[in-house]
Each structure stands twice: as structure tokens, then as C-alpha cells.
Design an enzyme around this catalytic site. Sequence first.
Site, PDB file in Angstrom:
ATOM      1  CG  ASN A  56      -3.390  19.775  -6.703  1.00 27.33           C
ATOM      2  OD1 ASN A  56      -3.372  20.997  -6.821  1.00 27.33           O
ATOM      3  ND2 ASN A  56      -2.432  19.008  -7.166  1.00 27.33           N
TER       4      ASN A  56
ATOM      5  CG  HIS B 175      -5.929  19.871 -10.375  1.00 25.38           C
ATOM      6  ND1 HIS B 175      -4.816  19.126 -10.050  1.00 25.38           N
ATOM      7  CD2 HIS B 175      -6.986  19.034 -10.247  1.00 25.38           C
ATOM      8  CE1 HIS B 175      -5.171  17.888  -9.757  1.00 25.38           C
ATOM      9  NE2 HIS B 175      -6.498  17.804  -9.859  1.00 25.38           N
TER      10      HIS B 175
ATOM     11  CD  GLU C 206       3.753  16.202  -5.393  1.00 25.95           C
ATOM     12  OE1 GLU C 206       3.355  15.288  -4.656  1.00 25.95           O
ATOM     13  OE2 GLU C 206       3.491  16.245  -6.620  1.00 25.95           O
TER      14      GLU C 206
ATOM     15  CG  ASP D 290       7.361  15.658  -2.493  1.00 27.11           C
ATOM     16  OD1 ASP D 290       7.419  15.427  -3.706  1.00 27.11           O
ATOM     17  OD2 ASP D 290       6.335  15.519  -1.807  1.00 27.11           O
TER      18      ASP D 290
ATOM     19  CG  ASP E 274      -1.405  24.475 -12.146  1.00 32.24           C
ATOM     20  OD1 ASP E 274      -0.890  23.412 -11.720  1.00 32.24           O
ATOM     21  OD2 ASP E 274      -2.098  24.530 -13.176  1.00 32.24           O
TER      22      ASP E 274
END
Length: 313
Positions: free
Chosen positions: A193, A198, A229, A185, A202
Amino acid sequence: MADTENKMEPVSAVYKTLLESTRAIPWKIDWGTMQFAYVGPQIEALLGWAPSSWVTVGDWASRMHPEDRERVVNFCVAQSQAGVDHEADYRALTRDGRYVWIRDVVHVVRSEDGTVDSLIGFMFDISERKQTEQQLITLQKELEELSFRDGLTGVANRRRFDALMELEWSNARRNRKPLSLIMLDIDYFKQYNDRYGHLEGDICLKRVARTLSSAATRARDLLARFGGEEFVLVLPETDEAAARMLAERCRDLIQAEQIPHEQSSISPVLTISLGVGTVIPSHDDELLPFIDTVDKRLYEAKLQGRDRIVADS
């Protein structure tokens, strides 16, 4: 009687004209001699071989693609001997060395005593149909691949992971081989973010997926996006020590990327936490508890401060 015969001759001529004006190629084989009694002249336009060159069924078989020959010949002979009408698709050799897809539609003609007298049929050029079928198969495979691929990162998705994990679990249990799983993770990704947006999030996920893809390179190793994630690595026939080393490699590779993360509480660059598990499953073991165990180790790595690995104790 003579008048009847005279009337039949024009009728036969009409039938012959009709047969030879179609795109389908008519033919007849005498069962006793296994020789062609007739082949329509259209065959020369399609395959380049003159009708006179089709003498025996051996000519038919020899002008068939080697990969199709045994299957088609055996099938047609068996069906004909049984007196059953049938169809067969195969690739026929042209005189200039190409192959054309043919469908033979065969009718078995019996004598009064029930024995096979002859075979009559039509050859159809189905090349365009086969090309369309192949395009549809290719499209179907592409769609299937897309259905198993994460739309953002391009790695395998959760659906693919679930399917492959079931398969590798069965293989490991049957062959008594170790199966390892790494769950990881990205640390403080929500804060990432919040800080960078965002869109940058990405981009970060894509970069992490690309980096992790270089860690496990064996054909059966699988990297998948588990959700959000979180990523997973499925490692068939990998023992505990090798899985731990690969987890270290994943952690080092992400560290080497030096992806800025100003909102992280533990590092100025992006880090990951990992849980690792290895099992040689017996018939009493179940897959979901094993995945849950590895997931709990990932959670434990985060509880211990993140940017670390928790493996078998």
C-alpha cells in the site's frame, strides 16, 4: 305472511346485487351433498370458468395447483368438520392454463343441532399481493446475501465465516469427519500500500480473492475475507494431506499471478503465508482454540520468513 315474503324478496335481490357487484367472489357449498349452491358470476371474469361449471367441491379441488391441492383440501376439510371458520391461500387454474393466487375466506354455518349445514365464503384475487410478497422475499434474500459478503472483494465476510464454521464444526463432530482450515495472509501488504497506494491495494485484494476462489471448487468449501489482507478457507470433510495440497495450490496460484511487489523483502512479486489445520472434533474439543491454533501456524509461517506453509507437525 304473504306481505312479509313480498318484502323479503326485494331485500334478497338487493343483497344479491351487492354481492355480485363486489370484486370478491361469493359462494356457498351444501355440506351434505358437497355441491355448490351458488357461485358469483365474477368467477368467470377472474378464472374463465362459467359459474355453471362449479358443481361439486371436486371441481374446486381439481382447479387448484397440484402443489397446493393436498395441503389446502385437507386443511379446509378438517377445519370445516371442526366447525371452525378459516382462510386458505392457493393457486387456482384459469381456463386458459394460467394460475391466479386466491384467498378463500370460509364461514361454517351450523344447523340447530350443531352439525355443519353449509359453507359460505368469498374468493379474493391476491395475485398482486403475492407478487409483492415474493419481491420482498427476494429483496430480503439479496440483503441477507449482501450482509454475508465482503463489500470490497465479493467473497464471504467474517460474519459468514463465523456462522458457517460453527455449522461445519457441529457436522464434523456429529459425523466424525475431518474439518480443515487454511488461514493465509498477503506478505508485506502494508509496504504494498505504501508503494502503490490504497486504490491499487484494493485492486490487489480483489485479484487475490478472485484467484483464491478458483482454488477450492467444491460446493461446501468457503473462501472468506477474515480481515484486512487475511483470508480463510473452510474445507469440510478434507483430511490433512488434502488440505496441505490445497494450501500449496493457493500459494502456486498467487505466485503465477506475478503481481509486482517492489517493496517485498522476499520476492519481486506478491506472495502469501499460510497456516493449515485439520481436526476431527470430539465433544471435548472447542472451535475457538482450533481456529487459534491455525492462526498461530500462520504467524509461525511469517516468523520463518514468509512465502511458506506451516501445517500439522
